[in-house]
Design an enzyme around this catalytic site. Structure first.
Site, mmCIF file in Angstrom:
data_model
loop_
_atom_site.group_PDB
_atom_site.id
_atom_site.type_symbol
_atom_site.label_atom_id
_atom_site.label_comp_id
_atom_site.label_asym_id
_atom_site.label_seq_id
_atom_site.Cartn_x
_atom_site.Cartn_y
_atom_site.Cartn_z
ATOM 1 N N THR A 172 0.866 -1.190 0.000
ATOM 2 C CA THR A 172 0.000 0.000 0.000
ATOM 3 C C THR A 172 0.901 1.237 0.000
ATOM 4 O O THR A 172 0.984 1.957 0.993
ATOM 5 C CB THR A 172 -0.927 0.023 1.236
ATOM 6 O OG1 THR A 172 -0.139 -0.212 2.426
ATOM 7 C CG2 THR A 172 -2.003 -1.026 1.156
ATOM 8 N N LYS A 184 -3.184 0.925 13.735
ATOM 9 C CA LYS A 184 -1.894 0.735 13.049
ATOM 10 C C LYS A 184 -1.254 2.086 12.709
ATOM 11 O O LYS A 184 -0.064 2.322 12.939
ATOM 12 C CB LYS A 184 -2.105 -0.095 11.779
ATOM 13 C CG LYS A 184 -0.895 -0.215 10.889
ATOM 14 C CD LYS A 184 0.233 -1.001 11.520
ATOM 15 C CE LYS A 184 1.498 -0.876 10.693
ATOM 16 N NZ LYS A 184 2.643 -1.533 11.304
ATOM 17 N N ALA A 208 18.810 9.521 18.596
ATOM 18 C CA ALA A 208 18.907 10.572 17.583
ATOM 19 C C ALA A 208 19.662 10.036 16.364
ATOM 20 O O ALA A 208 20.556 9.209 16.497
ATOM 21 C CB ALA A 208 19.639 11.780 18.168
ATOM 22 N N GLY A 209 19.273 10.484 15.195
ATOM 23 C CA GLY A 209 19.917 9.990 13.982
ATOM 24 C C GLY A 209 19.561 10.828 12.775
ATOM 25 O O GLY A 209 19.144 11.982 12.915
ATOM 26 N N CYS A 224 7.534 1.910 5.957
ATOM 27 C CA CYS A 224 6.292 2.157 6.702
ATOM 28 C C CYS A 224 6.128 3.585 7.224
ATOM 29 O O CYS A 224 5.168 4.252 6.862
ATOM 30 C CB CYS A 224 6.187 1.169 7.863
ATOM 31 S SG CYS A 224 5.954 -0.527 7.296
ATOM 32 N N LYS A 274 5.414 6.598 4.612
ATOM 33 C CA LYS A 274 4.140 6.519 3.882
ATOM 34 C C LYS A 274 2.944 6.479 4.841
ATOM 35 O O LYS A 274 1.886 7.039 4.541
ATOM 36 C CB LYS A 274 4.128 5.313 2.936
ATOM 37 C CG LYS A 274 3.814 3.982 3.581
ATOM 38 C CD LYS A 274 3.608 2.895 2.539
ATOM 39 C CE LYS A 274 3.431 1.525 3.189
ATOM 40 N NZ LYS A 274 2.248 1.395 4.027
ATOM 41 N N LYS A 311 17.652 0.751 8.049
ATOM 42 C CA LYS A 311 18.075 0.249 9.359
ATOM 43 C C LYS A 311 18.848 -1.045 9.148
ATOM 44 O O LYS A 311 18.846 -1.578 8.037
ATOM 45 C CB LYS A 311 16.876 0.052 10.285
ATOM 46 C CG LYS A 311 15.920 -1.051 9.869
ATOM 47 C CD LYS A 311 14.901 -1.241 10.973
ATOM 48 C CE LYS A 311 13.860 -2.273 10.615
ATOM 49 N NZ LYS A 311 12.881 -2.447 11.652
HETATM 50 P P1 NAD Z 1 6.041 -5.902 -0.428
HETATM 51 O O1 NAD Z 1 6.023 -4.922 -1.521
HETATM 52 O O2 NAD Z 1 7.323 -6.467 0.072
HETATM 53 O O3 NAD Z 1 5.136 -7.165 -0.844
HETATM 54 C C1 NAD Z 1 3.891 -7.077 -1.466
HETATM 55 C C2 NAD Z 1 3.754 -8.243 -2.435
HETATM 56 O O4 NAD Z 1 2.396 -8.321 -2.894
HETATM 57 C C3 NAD Z 1 4.614 -8.126 -3.695
HETATM 58 O O5 NAD Z 1 5.463 -9.254 -3.773
HETATM 59 C C4 NAD Z 1 3.600 -8.091 -4.842
HETATM 60 O O6 NAD Z 1 4.070 -8.748 -6.001
HETATM 61 C C5 NAD Z 1 2.414 -8.813 -4.230
HETATM 62 N N1 NAD Z 1 1.120 -8.545 -4.845
HETATM 63 C C6 NAD Z 1 0.559 -7.344 -5.137
HETATM 64 N N2 NAD Z 1 -0.679 -7.520 -5.674
HETATM 65 C C7 NAD Z 1 -0.908 -8.856 -5.693
HETATM 66 C C8 NAD Z 1 -2.005 -9.670 -6.119
HETATM 67 N N3 NAD Z 1 -3.129 -9.135 -6.622
HETATM 68 N N4 NAD Z 1 -1.881 -10.997 -6.012
HETATM 69 C C9 NAD Z 1 -0.756 -11.549 -5.509
HETATM 70 N N5 NAD Z 1 0.304 -10.847 -5.094
HETATM 71 C C10 NAD Z 1 0.234 -9.503 -5.174
HETATM 72 O O7 NAD Z 1 5.231 -5.226 0.759
HETATM 73 P P2 NAD Z 1 5.413 -5.447 2.366
HETATM 74 O O8 NAD Z 1 6.565 -4.681 2.866
HETATM 75 O O9 NAD Z 1 5.303 -6.905 2.666
HETATM 76 O O10 NAD Z 1 4.103 -4.694 2.891
HETATM 77 C C11 NAD Z 1 2.811 -5.227 2.692
HETATM 78 C C12 NAD Z 1 1.839 -4.439 3.558
HETATM 79 O O11 NAD Z 1 2.145 -4.655 4.939
HETATM 80 C C13 NAD Z 1 1.879 -2.930 3.338
HETATM 81 O O12 NAD Z 1 0.585 -2.416 3.486
HETATM 82 C C14 NAD Z 1 2.760 -2.451 4.467
HETATM 83 O O13 NAD Z 1 2.470 -1.117 4.837
HETATM 84 C C15 NAD Z 1 2.381 -3.399 5.583
HETATM 85 N N6 NAD Z 1 3.416 -3.589 6.600
HETATM 86 C C16 NAD Z 1 4.720 -3.710 6.237
HETATM 87 C C17 NAD Z 1 5.696 -3.911 7.211
HETATM 88 C C18 NAD Z 1 7.156 -4.031 6.836
HETATM 89 O O14 NAD Z 1 7.988 -3.960 7.746
HETATM 90 N N7 NAD Z 1 7.515 -4.207 5.569
HETATM 91 C C19 NAD Z 1 5.317 -4.017 8.559
HETATM 92 C C20 NAD Z 1 3.969 -3.927 8.892
HETATM 93 C C21 NAD Z 1 3.030 -3.707 7.895
#
Ligand code: NAD
Length: 437
Positions: free
Chosen positions: A86, A207, A255-256, A263, A266, A324
Protein backbone atom coordinates in the site's frame (compact mmCIF):
# COMPACT_ATOMS: atom_id res chain seq x y z
CA UNK A 1 -6.51 -24.02 9.84
CA UNK A 2 -5.96 -23.54 6.13
CA UNK A 3 -4.59 -20.09 5.45
CA UNK A 4 -3.88 -18.27 2.21
CA UNK A 5 -1.58 -15.27 2.05
CA UNK A 6 -2.05 -12.95 -0.92
CA UNK A 7 1.22 -11.07 -1.43
CA UNK A 8 4.51 -12.77 -0.55
CA UNK A 9 6.63 -9.75 0.37
CA UNK A 10 8.20 -8.85 3.72
CA UNK A 11 4.91 -9.23 5.57
CA UNK A 12 3.23 -12.02 3.59
CA UNK A 13 6.27 -14.29 3.46
CA UNK A 14 7.20 -13.88 7.12
CA UNK A 15 3.58 -14.20 8.34
CA UNK A 16 2.95 -17.20 6.09
CA UNK A 17 6.10 -18.99 7.21
CA UNK A 18 5.37 -18.27 10.89
CA UNK A 19 1.74 -19.45 10.66
CA UNK A 20 3.02 -22.65 9.01
CA UNK A 21 5.59 -23.06 11.78
CA UNK A 22 2.74 -23.03 14.29
CA UNK A 23 1.12 -25.93 12.47
CA UNK A 24 -1.33 -24.27 10.10
CA UNK A 25 -1.36 -25.17 6.42
CA UNK A 26 -0.38 -22.12 4.44
CA UNK A 27 -0.31 -21.21 0.77
CA UNK A 28 1.51 -18.02 -0.16
CA UNK A 29 0.41 -16.40 -3.42
CA UNK A 30 2.25 -13.75 -5.39
CA UNK A 31 1.73 -12.52 -8.91
CA UNK A 32 5.46 -11.94 -9.26
CA UNK A 33 6.57 -15.15 -10.97
CA UNK A 34 10.27 -14.57 -10.41
CA UNK A 35 9.67 -14.17 -6.68
CA UNK A 36 7.73 -17.43 -6.40
CA UNK A 37 10.27 -19.26 -8.58
CA UNK A 38 13.13 -18.00 -6.41
CA UNK A 39 11.43 -19.07 -3.17
CA UNK A 40 10.62 -22.48 -4.61
CA UNK A 41 14.30 -22.78 -5.52
CA UNK A 42 15.24 -22.02 -1.90
CA UNK A 43 16.33 -18.41 -2.49
CA UNK A 44 14.58 -15.77 -0.38
CA UNK A 45 13.60 -12.62 -2.29
CA UNK A 46 14.35 -10.50 0.80
CA UNK A 47 17.00 -10.51 3.49
CA UNK A 48 15.48 -11.33 6.85
CA UNK A 49 17.50 -13.18 9.50
CA UNK A 50 16.33 -16.79 9.96
CA UNK A 51 13.76 -16.69 7.17
CA UNK A 52 15.39 -19.14 4.76
CA UNK A 53 15.59 -21.88 7.40
CA UNK A 54 12.02 -21.26 8.57
CA UNK A 55 10.68 -21.46 5.02
CA UNK A 56 12.74 -24.54 4.11
CA UNK A 57 11.65 -26.41 7.26
CA UNK A 58 7.97 -25.77 6.74
CA UNK A 59 8.07 -26.52 3.03
CA UNK A 60 9.75 -29.84 3.86
CA UNK A 61 7.07 -30.55 6.46
CA UNK A 62 4.40 -30.02 3.79
CA UNK A 63 2.74 -27.13 5.61
CA UNK A 64 3.93 -24.28 3.38
CA UNK A 65 3.48 -23.89 -0.37
CA UNK A 66 3.87 -21.16 -2.96
CA UNK A 67 1.94 -20.36 -6.10
CA UNK A 68 1.24 -17.61 -8.62
CA UNK A 69 -2.26 -19.01 -9.17
CA UNK A 70 -4.53 -17.07 -6.82
CA UNK A 71 -7.64 -19.10 -7.66
CA UNK A 72 -5.79 -22.31 -6.83
CA UNK A 73 -4.36 -20.77 -3.65
CA UNK A 74 -7.66 -19.68 -2.11
CA UNK A 75 -9.46 -23.00 -2.59
CA UNK A 76 -10.79 -24.34 0.69
CA UNK A 77 -9.11 -21.63 2.80
CA UNK A 78 -10.54 -20.82 6.24
CA UNK A 79 -8.95 -17.39 6.08
CA UNK A 80 -7.44 -15.41 3.24
CA UNK A 81 -5.00 -12.68 4.23
CA UNK A 82 -4.35 -9.70 1.98
CA UNK A 83 -0.69 -8.64 2.47
CA UNK A 84 -0.05 -6.66 -0.69
CA UNK A 85 1.72 -3.30 -0.81
CA UNK A 86 0.00 0.00 0.00
CA UNK A 87 2.55 2.58 -1.17
CA UNK A 88 1.99 6.33 -1.15
CA UNK A 89 -0.13 7.42 -4.07
CA UNK A 90 1.83 9.73 -6.33
CA UNK A 91 0.81 13.34 -5.94
CA UNK A 92 -1.27 13.42 -2.78
CA UNK A 93 0.31 11.02 -0.26
CA UNK A 94 -2.86 8.97 0.19
CA UNK A 95 -2.32 5.22 0.55
CA UNK A 96 -2.61 3.64 -2.89
CA UNK A 97 -5.22 0.92 -2.43
CA UNK A 98 -5.17 -0.34 -6.01
CA UNK A 99 -3.41 -3.58 -5.08
CA UNK A 100 -5.68 -4.24 -2.10
CA UNK A 101 -8.90 -3.80 -4.07
CA UNK A 102 -7.55 -5.75 -7.05
CA UNK A 103 -6.64 -8.62 -4.71
CA UNK A 104 -10.08 -8.45 -3.07
CA UNK A 105 -11.76 -8.63 -6.48
CA UNK A 106 -9.64 -11.59 -7.54
CA UNK A 107 -10.31 -13.39 -4.26
CA UNK A 108 -14.05 -12.80 -4.58
CA UNK A 109 -14.11 -14.32 -8.05
CA UNK A 110 -12.09 -17.34 -6.94
CA UNK A 111 -13.89 -18.20 -3.67
CA UNK A 112 -15.39 -21.67 -3.51
CA UNK A 113 -17.12 -21.34 -0.13
CA UNK A 114 -17.68 -19.04 2.85
CA UNK A 115 -14.51 -17.28 3.91
CA UNK A 116 -12.92 -14.77 6.21
CA UNK A 117 -10.97 -12.10 4.31
CA UNK A 118 -8.33 -10.53 6.51
CA UNK A 119 -6.60 -7.29 5.56
CA UNK A 120 -3.05 -7.40 6.93
CA UNK A 121 -1.78 -4.61 4.70
CA UNK A 122 -1.70 -1.21 6.37
CA UNK A 123 -4.86 0.48 5.06
CA UNK A 124 -6.74 3.69 5.89
CA UNK A 125 -9.96 3.74 7.85
CA UNK A 126 -12.84 2.54 5.74
CA UNK A 127 -10.85 0.20 3.49
CA UNK A 128 -12.39 -2.85 5.16
CA UNK A 129 -15.86 -1.48 4.35
CA UNK A 130 -14.87 -1.31 0.68
CA UNK A 131 -13.33 -4.80 0.72
CA UNK A 132 -16.62 -6.08 2.17
CA UNK A 133 -18.61 -4.24 -0.49
CA UNK A 134 -16.45 -5.76 -3.26
CA UNK A 135 -17.00 -9.22 -1.79
CA UNK A 136 -20.76 -8.84 -1.40
CA UNK A 137 -21.20 -7.39 -4.86
CA UNK A 138 -19.12 -10.06 -6.58
CA UNK A 139 -20.38 -12.98 -4.50
CA UNK A 140 -23.86 -12.37 -3.08
CA UNK A 141 -24.13 -16.17 -2.88
CA UNK A 142 -21.45 -16.49 -0.17
CA UNK A 143 -21.07 -15.58 3.47
CA UNK A 144 -17.93 -13.48 3.61
CA UNK A 145 -16.55 -11.51 6.55
CA UNK A 146 -13.96 -8.76 6.02
CA UNK A 147 -11.61 -8.41 8.99
CA UNK A 148 -8.80 -5.95 9.79
CA UNK A 149 -5.66 -7.46 11.31
CA UNK A 150 -2.83 -4.94 10.97
CA UNK A 151 0.72 -6.20 11.23
CA UNK A 152 3.28 -4.70 13.61
CA UNK A 153 6.41 -6.73 12.79
CA UNK A 154 9.69 -4.92 12.27
CA UNK A 155 11.97 -5.81 9.39
CA UNK A 156 15.20 -7.28 10.71
CA UNK A 157 13.41 -8.85 13.70
CA UNK A 158 10.32 -9.93 11.83
CA UNK A 159 10.14 -13.59 12.85
CA UNK A 160 10.57 -12.90 16.56
CA UNK A 161 8.06 -10.03 16.34
CA UNK A 162 5.52 -12.16 14.53
CA UNK A 163 5.86 -15.09 16.89
CA UNK A 164 5.92 -13.05 20.08
CA UNK A 165 3.98 -9.86 19.37
CA UNK A 166 3.15 -7.36 22.11
CA UNK A 167 -0.44 -7.52 20.90
CA UNK A 168 -2.55 -8.79 18.03
CA UNK A 169 -5.22 -6.37 16.88
CA UNK A 170 -8.31 -7.81 15.22
CA UNK A 171 -11.06 -5.58 13.90
CA UNK A 172 -14.37 -7.34 13.37
CA UNK A 173 -17.82 -7.66 14.89
CA UNK A 174 -18.59 -10.90 13.08
CA UNK A 175 -18.81 -13.87 15.50
CA UNK A 176 -17.66 -16.44 12.94
CA UNK A 177 -14.66 -14.31 11.95
CA UNK A 178 -13.83 -13.77 15.64
CA UNK A 179 -13.74 -17.53 16.20
CA UNK A 180 -11.56 -18.13 13.13
CA UNK A 181 -9.09 -15.41 14.15
CA UNK A 182 -8.87 -16.80 17.70
CA UNK A 183 -8.14 -20.22 16.27
CA UNK A 184 -5.46 -18.88 13.94
CA UNK A 185 -3.57 -17.02 16.67
CA UNK A 186 -4.14 -19.47 19.53
CA UNK A 187 -0.99 -21.55 18.81
CA UNK A 188 1.19 -18.48 19.33
CA UNK A 189 0.47 -18.58 23.05
CA UNK A 190 0.51 -21.23 25.74
CA UNK A 191 -1.69 -19.06 27.91
CA UNK A 192 -4.02 -16.43 26.61
CA UNK A 193 -3.00 -14.62 23.42
CA UNK A 194 -2.85 -10.82 23.78
CA UNK A 195 -5.67 -10.44 21.30
CA UNK A 196 -7.35 -7.08 21.17
CA UNK A 197 -10.71 -7.20 19.44
CA UNK A 198 -12.03 -3.87 18.23
CA UNK A 199 -14.29 -2.52 15.53
CA UNK A 200 -12.83 -2.78 12.04
CA UNK A 201 -12.35 0.98 11.67
CA UNK A 202 -10.65 1.17 15.06
CA UNK A 203 -8.22 -1.60 14.14
CA UNK A 204 -7.34 0.17 10.92
CA UNK A 205 -6.64 3.38 12.81
CA UNK A 206 -4.58 1.68 15.55
CA UNK A 207 -1.89 0.73 13.05
CA UNK A 208 -1.51 4.31 11.79
CA UNK A 209 -1.68 5.77 15.30
CA UNK A 210 1.09 3.41 16.44
CA UNK A 211 3.41 4.24 13.56
CA UNK A 212 2.71 7.97 13.79
CA UNK A 213 3.43 7.93 17.51
CA UNK A 214 6.76 6.14 17.01
CA UNK A 215 7.69 8.51 14.17
CA UNK A 216 6.86 11.42 16.49
CA UNK A 217 9.09 10.02 19.22
CA UNK A 218 12.03 9.70 16.82
CA UNK A 219 11.46 13.18 15.44
CA UNK A 220 11.18 14.63 18.93
CA UNK A 221 14.58 13.32 19.94
CA UNK A 222 16.06 14.42 16.60
CA UNK A 223 14.95 17.98 17.23
CA UNK A 224 16.30 17.73 20.78
CA UNK A 225 19.59 16.63 19.19
CA UNK A 226 19.69 19.82 17.12
CA UNK A 227 19.01 21.86 20.25
CA UNK A 228 21.76 19.95 22.10
CA UNK A 229 24.21 20.93 19.39
CA UNK A 230 23.13 24.56 19.66
CA UNK A 231 23.36 24.78 23.45
CA UNK A 232 26.26 22.42 24.10
CA UNK A 233 24.34 19.50 25.64
CA UNK A 234 24.52 15.74 24.98
CA UNK A 235 21.45 14.13 23.40
CA UNK A 236 22.38 10.60 24.51
CA UNK A 237 22.17 11.74 28.11
CA UNK A 238 18.95 13.65 27.45
CA UNK A 239 17.45 10.47 25.92
CA UNK A 240 18.55 8.39 28.90
CA UNK A 241 17.41 11.03 31.32
CA UNK A 242 13.90 11.13 29.91
CA UNK A 243 13.72 7.49 28.81
CA UNK A 244 14.23 6.13 32.32
CA UNK A 245 10.89 7.70 33.15
CA UNK A 246 8.48 4.78 32.66
CA UNK A 247 5.85 7.08 31.29
CA UNK A 248 8.19 7.93 28.42
CA UNK A 249 10.25 4.75 27.96
CA UNK A 250 13.71 4.50 26.41
CA UNK A 251 12.85 3.01 23.01
CA UNK A 252 12.81 5.11 19.83
CA UNK A 253 14.86 7.82 21.49
CA UNK A 254 18.03 7.41 19.44
CA UNK A 255 18.91 10.57 17.58
CA UNK A 256 19.92 9.99 13.98
CA UNK A 257 19.49 10.99 10.35
CA UNK A 258 15.68 10.77 10.39
CA UNK A 259 13.31 7.84 10.02
CA UNK A 260 12.89 6.03 6.72
CA UNK A 261 11.78 2.64 5.52
CA UNK A 262 8.72 1.16 3.94
CA UNK A 263 6.29 2.16 6.70
CA UNK A 264 6.81 5.35 8.73
CA UNK A 265 7.12 7.82 5.83
CA UNK A 266 4.14 6.52 3.88
CA UNK A 267 1.99 5.76 6.92
CA UNK A 268 2.43 9.21 8.47
CA UNK A 269 1.49 10.78 5.13
CA UNK A 270 -1.58 8.57 4.79
CA UNK A 271 -2.71 9.39 8.33
CA UNK A 272 -2.27 13.10 7.65
CA UNK A 273 -4.42 12.69 4.54
CA UNK A 274 -7.14 10.84 6.44
CA UNK A 275 -7.15 13.60 9.08
CA UNK A 276 -7.54 16.26 6.41
CA UNK A 277 -10.27 14.33 4.59
CA UNK A 278 -12.31 14.08 7.80
CA UNK A 279 -11.69 17.73 8.80
CA UNK A 280 -9.72 16.51 11.76
CA UNK A 281 -6.13 17.48 10.93
CA UNK A 282 -3.38 15.83 12.94
CA UNK A 283 -1.05 18.79 13.15
CA UNK A 284 1.58 17.06 15.27
CA UNK A 285 2.05 14.39 12.63
CA UNK A 286 2.05 17.00 9.86
CA UNK A 287 4.98 18.70 11.62
CA UNK A 288 6.73 15.37 12.18
CA UNK A 289 6.58 14.43 8.49
CA UNK A 290 7.86 17.85 7.43
CA UNK A 291 10.69 17.95 9.99
CA UNK A 292 11.80 14.45 9.10
CA UNK A 293 11.76 15.17 5.40
CA UNK A 294 14.01 18.21 5.84
CA UNK A 295 16.31 16.37 8.18
CA UNK A 296 17.53 13.74 5.73
CA UNK A 297 18.93 16.31 3.30
CA UNK A 298 20.24 18.35 6.22
CA UNK A 299 22.45 15.36 7.04
CA UNK A 300 24.05 15.79 3.62
CA UNK A 301 24.76 19.42 4.50
CA UNK A 302 26.25 18.28 7.80
CA UNK A 303 28.74 16.13 5.86
CA UNK A 304 29.59 19.08 3.61
CA UNK A 305 30.23 21.22 6.71
CA UNK A 306 32.56 18.51 8.03
CA UNK A 307 34.44 18.80 4.73
CA UNK A 308 34.95 22.47 5.42
CA UNK A 309 32.05 23.64 3.26
CA UNK A 310 33.25 22.37 -0.13
CA UNK A 311 32.28 18.94 -1.48
CA UNK A 312 33.07 19.29 -5.17
CA UNK A 313 35.49 16.57 -6.23
CA UNK A 314 35.78 15.27 -2.67
CA UNK A 315 35.40 11.59 -1.92
CA UNK A 316 32.76 10.55 0.61
CA UNK A 317 32.75 7.02 2.03
CA UNK A 318 29.35 5.89 3.27
CA UNK A 319 28.87 2.96 5.61
CA UNK A 320 25.33 1.60 5.55
CA UNK A 321 22.63 2.41 3.01
CA UNK A 322 19.52 0.56 4.19
CA UNK A 323 17.10 2.46 6.43
CA UNK A 324 18.08 0.25 9.36
CA UNK A 325 20.29 -2.78 10.01
CA UNK A 326 19.36 -6.40 9.22
CA UNK A 327 17.29 -5.67 6.16
CA UNK A 328 17.96 -5.08 2.49
CA UNK A 329 15.01 -2.70 2.26
CA UNK A 330 15.96 0.61 0.66
CA UNK A 331 12.47 2.12 0.53
CA UNK A 332 12.67 5.76 1.68
CA UNK A 333 16.07 5.19 3.31
CA UNK A 334 17.70 8.42 4.59
CA UNK A 335 20.81 7.47 2.58
CA UNK A 336 18.91 8.31 -0.62
CA UNK A 337 18.47 11.97 0.34
CA UNK A 338 21.99 12.19 1.79
CA UNK A 339 23.51 10.80 -1.41
CA UNK A 340 21.43 13.19 -3.50
CA UNK A 341 22.49 16.21 -1.43
CA UNK A 342 26.15 15.22 -1.68
CA UNK A 343 26.00 14.48 -5.39
CA UNK A 344 24.25 17.82 -5.97
CA UNK A 345 27.23 19.43 -4.25
CA UNK A 346 29.65 17.61 -6.54
CA UNK A 347 30.96 14.87 -4.24
CA UNK A 348 31.98 11.39 -5.38
CA UNK A 349 30.50 8.66 -3.21
CA UNK A 350 31.74 5.21 -2.44
CA UNK A 351 29.60 2.96 -0.23
CA UNK A 352 29.39 -0.35 1.53
CA UNK A 353 26.32 -2.02 3.01
CA UNK A 354 26.22 -5.67 4.17
CA UNK A 355 22.88 -6.52 2.48
CA UNK A 356 21.49 -3.45 0.75
CA UNK A 357 23.92 -2.79 -2.09
CA UNK A 358 22.02 -4.68 -4.76
CA UNK A 359 18.79 -2.75 -4.11
CA UNK A 360 20.71 0.49 -3.54
CA UNK A 361 22.71 0.28 -6.77
CA UNK A 362 19.52 0.65 -8.81
CA UNK A 363 18.51 3.76 -6.84
CA UNK A 364 21.89 5.51 -6.69
CA UNK A 365 23.64 4.60 -9.95
CA UNK A 366 26.51 7.05 -9.55
CA UNK A 367 27.62 5.61 -6.20
CA UNK A 368 30.52 3.14 -6.35
CA UNK A 369 29.70 0.05 -4.30
CA UNK A 370 32.62 -1.76 -2.68
CA UNK A 371 33.01 -4.99 -0.78
CA UNK A 372 33.92 -3.86 2.75
CA UNK A 373 34.22 -0.79 5.01
CA UNK A 374 37.96 -0.50 4.57
CA UNK A 375 37.73 -0.47 0.78
CA UNK A 376 35.14 2.32 1.10
CA UNK A 377 37.45 4.37 3.31
CA UNK A 378 40.50 4.05 1.04
CA UNK A 379 41.35 7.51 -0.28
CA UNK A 380 38.21 9.08 1.22
CA UNK A 381 38.06 12.64 2.55
CA UNK A 382 35.28 11.84 5.00
CA UNK A 383 33.68 8.70 6.41
CA UNK A 384 29.93 8.82 7.06
CA UNK A 385 28.27 6.22 9.24
CA UNK A 386 24.65 6.06 8.09
CA UNK A 387 23.23 2.70 9.25
CA UNK A 388 24.21 1.04 12.52
CA UNK A 389 24.89 -2.48 11.24
CA UNK A 390 26.71 -4.62 13.84
CA UNK A 391 29.79 -4.88 11.61
CA UNK A 392 30.25 -1.11 11.84
CA UNK A 393 30.23 -1.05 15.64
CA UNK A 394 33.79 -2.21 16.21
CA UNK A 395 35.73 -1.02 13.18
CA UNK A 396 39.50 -0.72 13.39
CA UNK A 397 39.41 3.08 13.43
CA UNK A 398 43.19 3.43 13.41
CA UNK A 399 43.43 1.33 10.28
CA UNK A 400 40.63 3.32 8.63
CA UNK A 401 42.23 6.66 9.56
CA UNK A 402 45.42 5.49 7.89
CA UNK A 403 43.55 4.74 4.66
CA UNK A 404 41.88 8.13 4.35
CA UNK A 405 43.24 11.41 3.00
CA UNK A 406 41.97 13.11 6.15
CA UNK A 407 40.46 11.22 9.07
CA UNK A 408 37.04 12.84 9.45
CA UNK A 409 34.12 10.78 10.78
CA UNK A 410 30.50 11.89 10.59
CA UNK A 411 28.76 9.41 12.86
CA UNK A 412 25.04 9.82 12.21
CA UNK A 413 24.21 7.00 14.68
CA UNK A 414 26.41 8.10 17.57
CA UNK A 415 28.16 4.72 17.73
CA UNK A 416 31.68 5.92 18.46
CA UNK A 417 32.61 7.71 21.69
CA UNK A 418 34.56 10.91 21.12
CA UNK A 419 37.58 9.57 23.03
CA UNK A 420 37.84 6.44 20.86
CA UNK A 421 37.55 8.41 17.63
CA UNK A 422 40.11 11.01 18.64
CA UNK A 423 42.51 8.32 19.93
CA UNK A 424 42.45 6.92 16.39
CA UNK A 425 43.17 10.37 15.00
CA UNK A 426 39.68 11.21 13.82
CA UNK A 427 37.89 14.53 13.89
CA UNK A 428 34.43 13.42 14.93
CA UNK A 429 31.06 14.93 14.09
CA UNK A 430 28.09 13.37 15.85
CA UNK A 431 24.36 13.98 16.12
CA UNK A 432 23.33 16.06 19.11
CA UNK A 433 26.64 16.00 20.89
CA UNK A 434 28.86 18.60 22.49
CA UNK A 435 31.63 17.62 20.10
CA UNK A 436 29.40 17.93 17.05
CA UNK A 437 29.88 20.57 14.41
P1 NAD B 1 6.04 -5.90 -0.43
O1 NAD B 1 6.02 -4.92 -1.52
O2 NAD B 1 7.32 -6.47 0.07
O3 NAD B 1 5.14 -7.17 -0.84
C1 NAD B 1 3.89 -7.08 -1.47
C2 NAD B 1 3.75 -8.24 -2.43
O4 NAD B 1 2.40 -8.32 -2.89
C3 NAD B 1 4.61 -8.13 -3.69
O5 NAD B 1 5.46 -9.25 -3.77
C4 NAD B 1 3.60 -8.09 -4.84
O6 NAD B 1 4.07 -8.75 -6.00
C5 NAD B 1 2.41 -8.81 -4.23
N1 NAD B 1 1.12 -8.54 -4.85
C6 NAD B 1 0.56 -7.34 -5.14
N2 NAD B 1 -0.68 -7.52 -5.67
C7 NAD B 1 -0.91 -8.86 -5.69
C8 NAD B 1 -2.00 -9.67 -6.12
N3 NAD B 1 -3.13 -9.14 -6.62
N4 NAD B 1 -1.88 -11.00 -6.01
C9 NAD B 1 -0.76 -11.55 -5.51
N5 NAD B 1 0.30 -10.85 -5.09
C10 NAD B 1 0.23 -9.50 -5.17
O7 NAD B 1 5.23 -5.23 0.76
P2 NAD B 1 5.41 -5.45 2.37
O8 NAD B 1 6.57 -4.68 2.87
O9 NAD B 1 5.30 -6.91 2.67
O10 NAD B 1 4.10 -4.69 2.89
C11 NAD B 1 2.81 -5.23 2.69
C12 NAD B 1 1.84 -4.44 3.56
O11 NAD B 1 2.15 -4.65 4.94
C13 NAD B 1 1.88 -2.93 3.34
O12 NAD B 1 0.59 -2.42 3.49
C14 NAD B 1 2.76 -2.45 4.47
O13 NAD B 1 2.47 -1.12 4.84
C15 NAD B 1 2.38 -3.40 5.58
N6 NAD B 1 3.42 -3.59 6.60
C16 NAD B 1 4.72 -3.71 6.24
C17 NAD B 1 5.70 -3.91 7.21
C18 NAD B 1 7.16 -4.03 6.84
O14 NAD B 1 7.99 -3.96 7.75
N7 NAD B 1 7.52 -4.21 5.57
C19 NAD B 1 5.32 -4.02 8.56
C20 NAD B 1 3.97 -3.93 8.89
C21 NAD B 1 3.03 -3.71 7.89
Amino acid sequence: MKITMIGTGYVGLVSGACFADFGHTVTCVDKDESKIAAIRGGKMPIYEPGLDGLVAGNVAAGRLGFTTDLAEGVKGADAIFIAVGTPSRRGDGHADLTYVYAAAQEIAEALDGPAVIVTKSTVPVGTGDEVERIMREARPDLEVAAVSNPEFLREGAAIEDFKRPDRIVVGTDDPRATAVMRQIYRPLYLNEAPLLFTSRRTAELIKYAANAFLATKITFINEMADLCEAVGAEVKDVARGIGLDNRIGSKFLHAGPGYGGSCFPKDTLALIKTGQDYDSPIRIVEAVAQVNDNRKRAMGRKVIRALGGEARGRKVAMLGLTFKPNTDDMRDAPSLAIVQALEDAGADICAYDPEGMEAAAALMPKVTMVSDPYAAAAGADVLVLVTEWDVFRALDLKKIAGLMTAPILVDLRNIYPAAEASAAGFTLYRVGGVDAA
